[in-house]
Design an enzyme around this catalytic site. Sequence first.
Site, PDB file in Angstrom:
ATOM      1  N   GLU A 210      24.865  38.899  28.370  1.00 54.18           N
ATOM      2  CA  GLU A 210      25.675  40.111  28.260  1.00 54.18           C
ATOM      3  C   GLU A 210      26.103  40.350  26.819  1.00 54.18           C
ATOM      4  OE1 GLU A 210      28.895  40.491  31.029  1.00 54.18           O
ATOM      5  OE2 GLU A 210      29.244  42.586  30.472  1.00 54.18           O
TER       6      GLU A 210
ATOM      7  N   GLU B 160      32.322  47.460  37.055  1.00 52.10           N
ATOM      8  CA  GLU B 160      33.202  46.310  36.808  1.00 52.10           C
ATOM      9  C   GLU B 160      34.581  46.829  36.388  1.00 52.10           C
ATOM     10  OE1 GLU B 160      32.424  42.128  34.441  1.00 52.10           O
ATOM     11  OE2 GLU B 160      31.878  43.984  33.486  1.00 52.10           O
TER      12      GLU B 160
HETATM   13 MN    MN Z   1      30.466  43.341  31.977  1.00 49.19          MN
END
Ligand code: MN
Length: 287
Positions: free
Chosen positions: A152, A246
Amino acid sequence: MRKVGIYYAFWTHEWDVDFLPFISKVPSLGFDQLELNGGTVVGLSPAERRDLKKAAEDENLILSYGIGLQKQYDVSSLETRVREKGLDFMKRMIDAVAEMGGGMIGGTVHSYWPAQMPASLESKQPIWEKSIESMRILAPYAYDRNVQLNVEVLNRFEQFLINDSSEAVEYVSEVDHPGCRILLDTFHMNIEEDSFAEAIRRVGSFLGAFHLGETNRKMPGTGRIPWAEIKEALDDVSFDGPLVMEPFLMKGGTVGRDIGIWREIVKNPDLDELARKSAAFVRENLV
Ligand code: MN
């Protein structure tokens, strides 16, 4: 069709919780996928993992996993002992996910979180090299077990190793294994990228998964992230991975603290209803 998912911690104050209630809840709100904490899954018994897997299968729900490795498991550490502990922990996580049918693990799988560049170093190059070395072990280990690791790209205030799409492409090219792909997240992109569309096109076929959030981590569709531009770029690179929102709205607990929520972002939120509305928005505008 891109799958639409949500991260369970939207509803929780702690990372370690019972995941079962979310498996029955999330499909009824319009989601195809639920992202869980990979660290928690490592600590479950084989029977508990079997129950989760079975519950998800019954609901036709895809499971994916997120992790920000703790400092004690930093796979990019300059200390061999720490790195080895990290590799061992990641392998146990990959084994656990494989046992549950495989899938994606995204997040800080390449270093630790939250993290600042050590004050003693002028350059992150030595840490970068250790991270690549670790990932060249982990990516094939994962791939052989039907697990994909998505590195990420995080903003500078949370991590230092991979802050933008250019660094991510360089990293994954160096690792050079199909078991390692890239996870972009609109919340982090908003801080670091010149252009959402250019970043997505740059990452191109390396894009394994995509996290959705507004600039303040509110529900997708409620802020000023340019979703139409993002959709066009995702189409251009033929992205067929999952779109996992998220959002974080609640202060309090370890989650509120780790995410940095120090105010009431939405007054008395009806979390289920907000999730349902946002899932519909994503399906209409990004799938
Ligand atoms: Mn994330």
